[in-house]
Design a protein around this motif. Structure first.
Motif, PDB file in Angstrom:
ATOM      1  N   CYS A 156       0.838  -1.206   0.000  1.00 22.22           N
ATOM      2  CA  CYS A 156       0.000   0.000   0.000  1.00 22.22           C
ATOM      3  C   CYS A 156       0.871   1.254   0.000  1.00 22.22           C
ATOM      4  CB  CYS A 156      -0.920   0.015   1.217  1.00 22.22           C
ATOM      5  SG  CYS A 156      -2.315  -1.129   1.145  1.00 22.22           S
ATOM      6  N   GLU A 157       1.882   1.262   0.856  1.00 24.01           N
ATOM      7  CA  GLU A 157       2.746   2.446   0.941  1.00 24.01           C
ATOM      8  C   GLU A 157       3.421   2.739  -0.392  1.00 24.01           C
ATOM      9  OE1 GLU A 157       7.082   3.106   2.553  1.00 24.01           O
ATOM     10  OE2 GLU A 157       5.698   3.043   4.252  1.00 24.01           O
ATOM     11  N   LEU A 158       3.989   1.722  -1.017  1.00 22.12           N
ATOM     12  CA  LEU A 158       4.682   1.932  -2.278  1.00 22.12           C
ATOM     13  C   LEU A 158       3.720   2.416  -3.352  1.00 22.12           C
ATOM     14  CD1 LEU A 158       7.041  -1.173  -2.225  1.00 22.12           C
ATOM     15  CD2 LEU A 158       7.710   1.224  -1.955  1.00 22.12           C
ATOM     16  N   PHE A 159       2.517   1.868  -3.369  1.00 18.27           N
ATOM     17  CA  PHE A 159       1.529   2.298  -4.359  1.00 18.27           C
ATOM     18  C   PHE A 159       1.160   3.766  -4.163  1.00 18.27           C
ATOM     19  CE2 PHE A 159      -2.919   2.950  -5.638  1.00 18.27           C
ATOM     20  CZ  PHE A 159      -2.817   2.645  -6.990  1.00 18.27           C
ATOM     21  N   PHE A 160       0.916   4.176  -2.922  1.00 13.37           N
ATOM     22  CA  PHE A 160       0.557   5.566  -2.655  1.00 13.37           C
ATOM     23  C   PHE A 160       1.709   6.504  -3.009  1.00 13.37           C
ATOM     24  CE2 PHE A 160      -3.061   3.947  -0.370  1.00 13.37           C
ATOM     25  CZ  PHE A 160      -3.984   4.989  -0.387  1.00 13.37           C
ATOM     26  N   ASN A 171      -5.214   1.505 -10.257  1.00 14.51           N
ATOM     27  CA  ASN A 171      -5.058   0.314  -9.422  1.00 14.51           C
ATOM     28  C   ASN A 171      -3.831  -0.515  -9.776  1.00 14.51           C
ATOM     29  OD1 ASN A 171      -5.902  -0.739 -11.874  1.00 14.51           O
ATOM     30  ND2 ASN A 171      -7.201  -2.308 -10.942  1.00 14.51           N
ATOM     31  N   SER A 172      -2.852   0.071 -10.475  1.00 11.92           N
ATOM     32  CA  SER A 172      -1.676  -0.711 -10.849  1.00 11.92           C
ATOM     33  C   SER A 172      -0.444   0.186 -10.910  1.00 11.92           C
ATOM     34  CB  SER A 172      -1.884  -1.398 -12.206  1.00 11.92           C
ATOM     35  OG  SER A 172      -2.018  -0.442 -13.238  1.00 11.92           O
ATOM     36  N   ALA A 202      -4.426 -15.363  -3.222  1.00  8.40           N
ATOM     37  CA  ALA A 202      -5.599 -16.228  -3.059  1.00  8.40           C
ATOM     38  C   ALA A 202      -6.802 -15.440  -2.559  1.00  8.40           C
ATOM     39  CB  ALA A 202      -5.272 -17.372  -2.096  1.00  8.40           C
ATOM     40  N   SER A 203      -6.560 -14.389  -1.802  1.00  8.36           N
ATOM     41  CA  SER A 203      -7.642 -13.536  -1.295  1.00  8.36           C
ATOM     42  C   SER A 203      -8.043 -12.460  -2.299  1.00  8.36           C
ATOM     43  CB  SER A 203      -7.209 -12.868   0.015  1.00  8.36           C
ATOM     44  OG  SER A 203      -6.906 -13.830   1.008  1.00  8.36           O
ATOM     45  N   ASN A 204      -7.447 -12.508  -3.503  1.00  5.22           N
ATOM     46  CA  ASN A 204      -7.707 -11.530  -4.559  1.00  5.22           C
ATOM     47  C   ASN A 204      -7.408 -10.102  -4.105  1.00  5.22           C
ATOM     48  OD1 ASN A 204      -8.414 -10.962  -7.253  1.00  5.22           O
ATOM     49  ND2 ASN A 204     -10.495 -10.349  -6.644  1.00  5.22           N
ATOM     50  N   LEU A 205      -6.358  -9.969  -3.301  1.00  2.00           N
ATOM     51  CA  LEU A 205      -5.936  -8.648  -2.843  1.00  2.00           C
ATOM     52  C   LEU A 205      -4.848  -8.063  -3.732  1.00  2.00           C
ATOM     53  CD1 LEU A 205      -5.881  -9.193   1.033  1.00  2.00           C
ATOM     54  CD2 LEU A 205      -7.527  -7.878  -0.304  1.00  2.00           C
ATOM     55  N   ILE A 206      -4.070  -8.931  -4.374  1.00  2.00           N
ATOM     56  CA  ILE A 206      -3.029  -8.470  -5.283  1.00  2.00           C
ATOM     57  C   ILE A 206      -2.961  -9.388  -6.493  1.00  2.00           C
ATOM     58  CG2 ILE A 206      -1.637  -7.504  -3.403  1.00  2.00           C
ATOM     59  CD1 ILE A 206       0.312  -9.901  -3.827  1.00  2.00           C
ATOM     60  N   LEU A 215      -3.781  -3.969  -7.924  1.00  2.00           N
ATOM     61  CA  LEU A 215      -4.526  -4.037  -6.667  1.00  2.00           C
ATOM     62  C   LEU A 215      -6.017  -4.016  -6.994  1.00  2.00           C
ATOM     63  CD1 LEU A 215      -2.422  -1.416  -4.643  1.00  2.00           C
ATOM     64  CD2 LEU A 215      -2.000  -3.862  -4.962  1.00  2.00           C
ATOM     65  N   PRO A 216      -6.660  -5.190  -7.054  1.00  2.00           N
ATOM     66  CA  PRO A 216      -8.073  -5.246  -7.436  1.00  2.00           C
ATOM     67  C   PRO A 216      -8.999  -4.483  -6.487  1.00  2.00           C
ATOM     68  CG  PRO A 216      -7.066  -7.417  -7.571  1.00  2.00           C
ATOM     69  CD  PRO A 216      -6.095  -6.538  -6.858  1.00  2.00           C
ATOM     70  N   ASP A 217      -8.639  -4.419  -5.211  1.00  2.00           N
ATOM     71  CA  ASP A 217      -9.473  -3.730  -4.220  1.00  2.00           C
ATOM     72  C   ASP A 217      -8.546  -3.068  -3.204  1.00  2.00           C
ATOM     73  OD1 ASP A 217     -11.245  -2.913  -2.213  1.00  2.00           O
ATOM     74  OD2 ASP A 217     -12.587  -4.616  -2.556  1.00  2.00           O
TER      75      ASP A 217
END
Length: 245
Positions: A156-160, A171-172, A202-206, A215-217
């Motif tokens: 999250c930090e790197l994306f922001f 989202n990417s 597996a949780s569809n988080l990345i 990042l789908p969500d």
């Protein structure tokens, strides 16, 4: 517009002269480095401040037996320690992750900023304070968060931060870090990093495709990492105050 200008303008409203000054500095004394090379080594005498123009780098500490801890990442538009030339010697190393180009900023540049460019000086103070906040958050990450929380928080930090510099889509973003890099940044083994990334997938988080992170969500990933972006100070309070002057 340079990545540095784009990032700093999230905090202050730079004038045309401010932008010209920063872009001029970014174009002088430019050096390039291959991937996995050192820009500066612990024990060396620092001379200039390094501005990352392109590519990813990291700050790291290394033990005599070769074990290494990454203590921060540098992205395009980041400055490696604003006042580093005050020190007699480097107490850490700066290494590249990808091919990197940097601009070496001399002491005279900062003297000129202090004397005639107050908005840039204010933005540089913001940069320094945000970097200190990031280090505090990394300490919390290593000391208290679980492996899954640690990884989600770092992503999250790197994306922001990439989005702040205009380097991320909705989202990417580009993501050149290896599992070994992530292990050295999170204090986990490479096996544990692999397992943790599989759990997030597996949780569809990345979604990791080559060197791209999707990042789908984002909200769910932030929740999984106990991530609160307040420490990045993205609310632009300084810019709002500036606009009201």
């Amino acid at each position: 517009m340079s990545h540095l200008v784009r990032k700093l303008e999230n905090f202050v409203r730079l004038s045309a002269a401010d932008r010209l000054m920063l872009n001029r500095a970014s174009a002088q004394r430019v050096r390039t480095f291959a991937a996995r090379a050192d820009i500066a080594r612990e024990g060396e005498k620092p001379k200039d401040v390094h501005l990352i123009l392109n590519g990813w780098a990291c700050r790291y500490k290394q033990l005599e037996d070769g074990r290494r801890q990454i203590v921060s990442f540098f992205l395009p538009g980041d400055i490696c320690d604003l006042n580093i030339f005050i020190l007699r010697e480097m107490d850490h190393s700066i290494g590249t992750i990808t091919p990197v180009s940097i601009a070496d900023l001399p002491r005279e540049f900062f003297d000129e900023i202090s004397a005639g460019y107050p908005r840039i000086a204010t933005a540089f103070w913001w940069e320094t304070l945000v970097n200190a906040a990031i280090q505090r958050e990394w300490t919390m990450n290593l000391g208290q968060r679980t492996a899954s929380e640690r990884m989600a928080h770092l992503l999250c930090e790197l994306f922001f931060r990439l989005r702040l510099a205009g380097l991320a889509d909705d989202n990417s973003c580009n993501f050149p870090l290896t599992q070994a890099d992530l292990a050295e940044a999170t204090g986990l083994s490479k096996v544990h990093v692999n397992r943790t990334l599989q759990e997030l997938r597996a949780s569809n988080l990345i979604v990791l495709k080559g060197k791209m992170l999707v990042l789908p969500d984002l909200e769910r990933l932030m929740s999984a990492g106990l991530f609160n972006a307040n420490y990045l100070h993205l609310d632009r309070e300084g810019r709002q105050l500036d606009a009201n002057e």
